[in-house]
Every structure is written in C-alpha cells, then in structure tokens.
Design a protein around this motif. Structure first.
Motif, PDB file in Angstrom:
ATOM      1  N   LEU A 103       1.068  -1.025   0.340  1.00 21.88           N
ATOM      2  CA  LEU A 103       0.233   0.460   0.236  1.00 21.88           C
ATOM      3  C   LEU A 103       0.731   1.202   0.180  1.00 21.88           C
ATOM      4  CD1 LEU A 103      -2.861   0.029  -0.163  1.00 21.88           C
ATOM      5  CD2 LEU A 103      -3.503   0.031   2.047  1.00 21.88           C
ATOM      6  N   GLY A 151      -3.977   6.464 -14.359  1.00 21.19           N
ATOM      7  CA  GLY A 151      -4.743   5.583 -14.667  1.00 21.19           C
ATOM      8  C   GLY A 151      -4.386   4.366 -14.852  1.00 21.19           C
ATOM      9  N   VAL A 211      -1.353   3.509 -12.489  1.00 20.25           N
ATOM     10  CA  VAL A 211      -1.231   3.632 -11.435  1.00 20.25           C
ATOM     11  C   VAL A 211      -2.300   2.335 -11.049  1.00 20.25           C
ATOM     12  CG1 VAL A 211      -0.776   3.332  -9.389  1.00 20.25           C
ATOM     13  CG2 VAL A 211       0.692   4.668 -11.130  1.00 20.25           C
ATOM     14  N   MET A 212      -3.328   3.397 -11.439  1.00 24.00           N
ATOM     15  CA  MET A 212      -4.692   2.123 -10.960  1.00 24.00           C
ATOM     16  C   MET A 212      -4.734   1.389 -11.148  1.00 24.00           C
ATOM     17  SD  MET A 212      -7.343   3.858  -9.251  1.00 24.00           S
ATOM     18  CE  MET A 212      -8.395   5.093  -9.540  1.00 24.00           C
ATOM     19  N   ALA A 213      -4.264   0.835 -12.721  1.00 26.78           N
ATOM     20  CA  ALA A 213      -4.367  -0.908 -12.828  1.00 26.78           C
ATOM     21  C   ALA A 213      -3.311  -1.091 -11.788  1.00 26.78           C
ATOM     22  CB  ALA A 213      -4.396  -0.581 -14.147  1.00 26.78           C
ATOM     23  N   TYR A 246      -2.507  -1.141  -9.154  1.00 26.40           N
ATOM     24  CA  TYR A 246      -3.414  -1.253  -7.747  1.00 26.40           C
ATOM     25  C   TYR A 246      -3.446  -2.451  -7.734  1.00 26.40           C
ATOM     26  CZ  TYR A 246      -2.185   3.079  -4.976  1.00 26.40           C
ATOM     27  OH  TYR A 246      -2.232   3.700  -3.792  1.00 26.40           O
ATOM     28  N   SER A 247      -4.945  -2.656  -8.651  1.00 29.47           N
ATOM     29  CA  SER A 247      -5.785  -3.583  -8.984  1.00 29.47           C
ATOM     30  C   SER A 247      -4.584  -5.380  -8.858  1.00 29.47           C
ATOM     31  CB  SER A 247      -6.819  -3.566 -10.577  1.00 29.47           C
ATOM     32  OG  SER A 247      -5.814  -3.447 -11.906  1.00 29.47           O
ATOM     33  N   ALA A 268      -2.376  -4.906  -7.360  1.00 26.78           N
ATOM     34  CA  ALA A 268      -1.861  -5.708  -5.849  1.00 26.78           C
ATOM     35  C   ALA A 268      -2.622  -6.186  -5.417  1.00 26.78           C
ATOM     36  CB  ALA A 268      -1.194  -4.338  -5.216  1.00 26.78           C
ATOM     37  N   MET A 269      -4.166  -5.848  -5.566  1.00 22.72           N
ATOM     38  CA  MET A 269      -5.067  -5.954  -4.577  1.00 22.72           C
ATOM     39  C   MET A 269      -5.203  -7.995  -5.164  1.00 22.72           C
ATOM     40  SD  MET A 269      -8.773  -4.530  -4.883  1.00 22.72           S
ATOM     41  CE  MET A 269      -8.276  -2.718  -5.270  1.00 22.72           C
ATOM     42  N   ALA A 324      -2.858  -6.061   0.711  1.00 24.12           N
ATOM     43  CA  ALA A 324      -2.634  -4.665   1.317  1.00 24.12           C
ATOM     44  C   ALA A 324      -2.128  -4.068   2.806  1.00 24.12           C
ATOM     45  CB  ALA A 324      -3.248  -4.083   0.548  1.00 24.12           C
TER      46      ALA A 324
END
Lengths: 346, 199
Positions: free
Chosen positions: B37, B72, B74-76, B78-79, B81-82, B87
C-alpha cells in the motif's frame, strides 16, 4: 453586465484575488455540499411520496446543522488491523482533489470587491481560480485522481467489504474514463481548444449555438460517464448498501466519512459545471437573463437531474457497467468522433 | 550556494525544489517499502507530482497528460496488487543477489550524475522545435507528432494495437459464456473443496 463578461477588458488577476477565490470556493462549496444532502433527502422523499427530514427546524432545514454536529463530535475510529496512515489520508484525497478540480472551472461570476472594504477593496476576484489553457483536461484528470480516495480507503481498512469496494472503484474508473475522454473529444474538435473559456465563447451565439444540438450523442455519453464518475445511483457500485454494506466507506465514521461526502458533492457540482459549459452554452447571457444566473440554473438543473435519476432508476451490477461502457458507449463515442471529423473535413 | 538560495526564494525555484524533494522521497519509499500500500501510494503521488514540473515549465498539456495517463496506469497496478497481496501486511521480499543490485544501482547513479551534469552544457543545448508564441501546447505537440515523429508515432500505435489484440485473445477464451453459468458448472468441484475443508 460587467460582472458577467469574462473576456475582454478585465482587470489584472492578482494573487490576492485568486486566494480570495480559493477561500470562497472552499467555504461555499463545502456549505453547498452540506445543504446538498438535505436537498437530496427532500427531493428523494417527495419523489417517493414521503416527507423526508421534518423534525429539526422548519421543514427540517436545521437538519444540516444537526448532521454537522453529529459528524464533528462522533468518535473517530481507526480499525485495529488497518493501515492507519493510508486510512487517514484517503478521505483527504477525495476532498482535496474535488476542490482542486473546482479550481479549473468557472464558479460564480467574477467581481471586484468594492473600494470601501478595508484592505481588500478594489481586488478583482476572477471567475476561474486557475485559468490553465488545458482546463477541461485538468479537471478530468484531477477528478480521476480523486478516485484514489475510495481505492485507498477500501484497501487500507482490512475489511472484506472495503476490499470489494476498492476493487469496484478500479473497475469503475477503468470503465468510465475512456467514455469521458472520447465523448469530450468531439466538442473539443469543434472548438479546437481545451480551454473552458474558448468553449464558452464558441457558444456565445445564443440558444441555437449550444453544442448540445451539434453533439447530442456526446452530451448523453458525457452525462452517463459523469454519473459513473461521481458514483451517482445507476453506478453507485462502490458503496451500494444492499450488496457491500457501505463498500469503501464501511469502517469510516465521523468527519473522515464526511469528507468523502463533501468530495462527492463537490464532484457533482464540477460535473454539472462542465456539462453546462461544454454543452449548454456556459455562462453566456440568455435573452434578458444574466449569464451568471443562467449557469447557476443549469448547474441546479444537473444537480436535480442526478437526484431525479437516483429516485427513478435501480443501480446496475459491476459487470453490467463494464458491458455498458466498453461494449456500448465506447464504440458509440468512437463513431461519434469519426463522424464529427468527417463532417468537419467535408 | 548564493545562486541556489536566490533561486529558492523565487516562486518557480521554490516550487521546483519542493516538487523535486517530494518526488525523490516518494520514489525512495516506493523502492524501499515492504508494504504494498505504501509503495503503490507513493508511486502514484510521485507520478502526480512529476506533472508539477511540466506545469512549472509551462507545458500544461504534457503535465495534464502525465496526470491522466499515470493516474490510470497506477490504478491498474493497484488492482493487481489487490489480487496478489494482502495490502495491510508487510511482504517478505526475496532478496536477489547483491551483484545485480550493485550493478543496477551503480548504473542508475551514473545516469543521475550525467543528468545533473547536463545543465552545465545547457548553453549548447538548443530546442529543435521551440514553442510558438500564441499557439497552444496541444497544437505544438500535435504538429511535431504528425511531421517529424510520424513514423515512431504510428509504430507505437501499431504496437498498442498488437498488445490489445493479444490481451483480448489471452483473456477472452471463454468470453461467449456467462460467468454465472460457469460457476454453476463448477459447483461440483466446490463441494469437493468444502469436504476437504471439513476434514
């Protein structure tokens, strides 16, 4: 009409003017966000044949104050296994980016503080706090950054509903972002500029010059994407109570939760202003009605439309949102852009 | 030193040093942190802060593009990483051998030194395609993109197309079937799993 002409013989924009503008936006939009919750409950109630808040004050008007006191005095809880730093930062991201986005759009008419006011007399307060010449992209980019709020909140709180909410945030972002960009591209092509002031100027020829007549498809697409961008009801997957408790906001309470709400309402206002300036003639005078009244009316209309839609439609599933955005709206938006290009070239 | 102090107290200089300091700190966290995170969040905010440099330089368009593209991207990230990590916990990293780290770190440091040394020769650097007065950023970028850099631009477009088709083929094997129906078919296997759990 000196107060409404945004272009032309304008006084110089000073740092003091911008600072006053920033404080005005922060104060008034935060207050409107609070009042918006009251309006939303009342409008929804009347549409569903209920009364809404009635007990606190006349017509329940003081409900806002009661809610505010509750939000400020509620115990602030950070869950035990949560990542407390990110957990605390997330609501600030939502609220801050929402207000930064508001810096790029025209909010209220510009005016000069009268001379008799001490210290600040004669300061010119501009309509747009920061008039970057790529205004429309800046606003869209900043609102996109705002979705980090729900995403981080969901991931930091060590709660399965939160994680689902965060995952849905990512889905929602990746779905609507393409549609927003492509739907705005067609009007941008017509204007040939990314500045919101140029958009306003291009539609100064009265009612018939509004872009909604030339670009009805783009207008509808932008509205749909805008609803997704602000998490309004047909697309409120992030926090739909019936499915994921409160999604990303499950573990939040008090003012941290309140900041998510302020951010959401500020975003609703930003999207309303964008839609009004890009498609509905912006702050141009309309017959005998002054421009600044017109834009307030338009923003109020879009705000009401969002409440109306919430009362009228059920919400969609995440896979339906993805299906809608990628398989229906995106092809339509691409075709719209291509057709616009062909018409412009011919 | 006097130059540094003088530039620090101008608006642009202050903004530059503030953004540089924050960006370096944030990317340092990205590299050093064991927490997904923290790493992802500092990466995202570092990317947003880099757009600040473009705004200082007056390249509004590039700044906004940096903002939109990396938010956008880094948002992808994140998904993913999720999906792969918890996290809220720290991750035990497998430390690769020291030689690779040493070489890579040394090379990056060398590159940094070269980059810092470049402004010494800044007087000999000239803009081949300077910005035009009165023309917007977007127009300038567009003109260069569709004249001088047309071939790289089109090649990049082709590569993105290939990547997109490859992605669709990889992910879309069972696209014509409904997910819920597939879950019903898998129900038999689920029973086996629950039996295992009970044991």
């Amino acid at each position: 009409m000196e107060t409404t002409t945004l272009i032309g013989q304008l006084p110089e924009v000073t740092a003091a003017g911008v600072a006053i503008k920033a404080i005005l936006i922060l104060a008034i939009i935060s207050a409107i966000a609070g009042f918006g919750t009251y309006l939303e409950r009342k409008v929804l109630a009347f549409m569903q044949r209920r009364l809404g808040p009635t007990h606190v004050g006349p017509y329940g008007l003081l409900q806002i104050a009661a809610d505010g006191i509750k939000l400020f005095t509620k115990e602030d809880i950070v869950p035990q296994h949560a990542n407390s730093l990110i957990f605390k930062v997330a609501p600030v991201i939502t609220a801050a980016t929402a207000f930064i986005a508001l810096a790029g759009v025209p909010v209220f008419p510009d005016f000069t503080i009268p001379e008799f006011v001490p210290v600040l007399g004669g300061t010119f307060v501009p309509s747009i706090a920061s008039d970057v010449n790529v205004g429309i992209l800046f606003v869209i980019g900043m609102m996109a950054a705002g979705l980090y709020g729900p995403l981080l909140a969901g991931m930091a709180q060590a709660n399965k509903w939160g994680i689902i909410g965060a995952a849905r945030t990512a889905i929602q972002f990746l779905s609507y972002e393409v549609v927003t960009g492509l739907s705005l591209l067609a009007p941008i092509m017509l204007v040939g500029s990314l500045s919101l002031i140029d958009f306003n100027e291009a539609q100064s020829g009265g009612f018939t010059s509004w872009f909604i007549w030339q670009q009805p498809v783009a207008f509808v697409l932008f509205l749909i994407a805008g609803f997704a961008e602000t998490n309004r009801t047909p697309f409120d997957l992030l926090e739909h109570e019936a499915e994921v408790i409160s999604g990303y906001a499950t573990e939040y309470s008090g003012m941290r939760w309140g900041m998510f709400f302020i951010g959401e309402y500020a975003n609703m206002i930003t999207i309303s202003i964008l839609a009004a300036v890009v498609f509905l003639g912006g702050y141009n005078d309309f017959g005998f009605i002054a421009g600044w009244i017109m834009i307030l009316l338009k923003v109020a209309f879009f705000f009401f439309l969002m409440l109306w839609v919430r009362a009228a439609w059920p919400h969609v599933r995440p896979d339906q949102l993805m299906w809608l955005c990628w398989k229906v709206l995106m092809p339509i938006a691409v075709i719209n852009v291509v057709v616009t290009g062909i018409v412009m070239m011919v | 030193m006097e130059n540094f102090l003088a530039s620090l107290f101008t608006f642009q200089g202050f903004a530059f040093y503030l953004f540089s300091f924050l960006t370096i700190i944030l990317f340092w966290i990205t590299v050093m942190s064991n927490n997904v995170l923290y790493a992802m969040t500092s990466l995202a905010s570092g990317m947003v802060l880099i757009s600040g440099f473009f705004f200082i330089l007056g390249a509004d368009f590039l700044g906004v593009v940096q903002l939109i593209v990396y938010v956008g991207a880094v948002m992808a990230l994140y998904s993913f990483a999720m999906m792969f990590f918890d996290a809220t916990r720290e991750i035990k990293e497998k430390n690769t051998n020291g030689a690779v780290v040493f070489v890579l770190g040394g090379l990056s440091a060398l590159m940094l030194v070269l980059m810092f040394a470049a402004p010494i020769h800044s007087e000999s650097i000239q803009a081949l395609y300077p910005m035009h007065e009165g023309v917007g950023n977007a127009q300038d970028v567009g003109i260069v993109l569709f004249t001088k850099y047309l071939v790289p631009f089109e090649v990049a477009a082709l590569m993105l197309l290939v990547a997109m088709i490859a992605g669709i083929i990889l992910a879309g094997k069972k696209m014509d079937k409904s997910l819920t129906e597939m879950m019903d078919e898998d129900a038999g296997e689920d029973e086996i799993l629950t039996q295992k759990d009970e044991k």
